[in-house]
Design an enzyme around this catalytic site. Structure first.
Site: not given
Ligand code: S3P
Length: 449
Positions: A28, A33, A129, A327
């Site tokens: 991901k 990118r 966030r 993560d």
């Protein structure tokens, strides 16, 4: 644009051995990118193995809105005709990044040194966030941001017409913030310097070098000092996206806790800034091997082989490793529940500002399923019960967080009673083939009413 749909409750029950090959989707971080940098370079960038999850598709849509031509060629192959550094057009509408913190923060960086005004929004998770961590350094370039209280989305950023280069020390371990500053630095004359005290994933640096930017990284007493020369001549690239270690974590961890399992997860990127989970699992006594270790497209890659590991032990995870597995703590906490003794995780305050407060989400769900968890602001401890001793049987809230949803479904595969999540929909943001892939290995996940 995830999180807008009807919730999809899912349930996972104890299953027989998981066996076979798990071809997980593309990375991901690298996928975002590749699209963003491709859009910032004149000419055609070709991408293979792109993750076609909602997060990345939102970024593709955003790049089109900025004027790049982004074409899905089928089978994970994409073509991007970019507009050049500083060439972003002002989008006609609002940029909706859905659930993706990486998407919105990197795109904010990429547009912040162009003289355009852009309004960003996201789903209910993303709109909670913190964005000041990105807009603070972007203000040093001359960009102005106006958002909701607490630096929340929706937010409008007016890019700097006459950007100045920046020297910035990132206050928290965050590859998103580092990358936003580097992408902004691309269109500022002179040298932009980013310093990070703890190394975070370095895909932006690697990819910028691949596109021909003048970028150096030096390890110093201050930390990692990354220096980028602005306004470079970039050359379009062909990018093969490796498979995502953060997605590989799910079949790997499932195989470790389901009796009799033996699963091969081929072609996984093992960049040291990403592979901390696998080191930790091995310390816990996991039967996890790296086969056919090699280098592909400048990234270390191997096939992972994970087998049922009946003697897992709790460990104290080295906090210096936190950024390289940030993560993966939710699914690690699931493995920890099946280990003997406590697994102690410190230095992980960042987990509280992900797609959800991941410590809170996992601690609440694990406790409800019969696992003792202690937690504080930047630490948590899971008291493992050992194999065959996790009760399960409870519906957990996924809080619009793909990794929370998948972690609880993995828990259900080895708990004594099925484990459910109130909404598995967010899984599509990062791992759209999670259900068929796990089913093919032998897992029993059902969409429950
Ligand atoms: C990412 C960086 C990490 C990670 C996220 C992807 C990236 O976020 O949690 O899933 O691609 O740069 P932070 O930069 O906030 O740590």
């Amino acid at each position: 644009m995830s999180g807008h749909g009807t919730p999809i409750p899912m349930s996972s029950a104890k299953c027989g051995p998981l066996t076979g090959t798990a071809n997980v989707p593309g990375d991901k971080s690298i996928s975002h990118r590749a699209l963003i940098l491709g859009a910032m370079v004149v000419g055609e960038t070709r991408i293979t193995g792109l993750l076609e999850g909602e997060d990345v598709l939102d970024t593709a849509r955003a790049m089109r809105a900025f004027g790049a031509e982004v074409v899905d060629l089928g089978g994970g192959a994409w073509s991007v005709h970019g507009v050049g550094v500083g060439g972003f057009a002002e989008p006609d509408g609002v940029i909706d990044c859905g659930n993706s913190g990486t998407g919105v923060r990197l795109i904010m960086g990429a547009m912040a040194t162009s003289p355009i005004a852009v309004t960003f929004t996201g789903d209910a998770s993303l709109n909670q966030r913190p964005m000041a961590r990105v807009t603070d350094p972007l203000a040093l370039f001359g960009a102005q941001a106006v958002g909701r209280a607490g630096g929340r989305l929706p937010m409008t950023i007016v890019g700097a017409a006459d950007p100045a280069p920046v020297r910035y020390t990132v206050p928290m371990p965050s590859a998103q913030v580092k990358s936003a500053v580097l992408l902004a630095g691309l269109n500022a004359p002179g040298q932009t310097v980013v310093i990070e005290r703890e190394a975070t994933r370095d895909h932006t640096e690697r990819m910028l070098a691949g596109f021909g930017a003048d970028i150096t990284t030096e390890d110093t007493d201050e930390g990692r000092v990354i220096t980028l020369t602005g306004q470079p001549e970039l050359t379009p690239q062909t990018i093969a996206v490796p498979r995502d270690p953060s997605s590989a974590a799910f079949p790997v961890c499932a195989a470790l806790i389901v009796p009799g399992s033996d699963v091969l997860v081929p072609n996984i990127g093992l960049n040291p800034t990403r592979a901390g989970l696998f080191t930790t699992l091995r310390e816990m006594g996991a039967d996890l091997s790296y086969e056919d270790e090699r280098t592909e497209g400048g990234e270390p890659v191997a096939d992972l082989r994970a087998r049922f590991s009946p003697d897992l032990k709790g460990v104290e995870v080295d906090p210096a490793r936190a950024a390289s597995m940030i993560d993966e703590y939710p699914v690690l906490s699931v493995v920890a529940a099946f280990a003997q003794g406590p697994t102690i995780m410190r230095g992980v305050a960042e987990l509280r500002v992900k797609e959800s407060d991941r410590i809170e989400a996992m601690a609440t769900g694990l406790r409800a399923n019969g696992v003792e968890v202690e937690d504080g602001n930047d630490w948590w401890i899971v008291h493992g019960r050992g194999h065959g001793a996790v009760p399960g049987g409870v519906i957990c809230a996924s809080h619009l967080d793909h990794r929370i949803a998948m972690s609880f479904l993995i828990l259900g595969m080895a708990a004594n009673a099925p484990v459910s999540v109130d909404d598995g929909g967010p899984i599509a943001t990062s791992f759209p083939i999670f259900e068929p892939l796990m089913a093919q290995l032998g897992a029993q996940i059902v969409r429950s009413a």
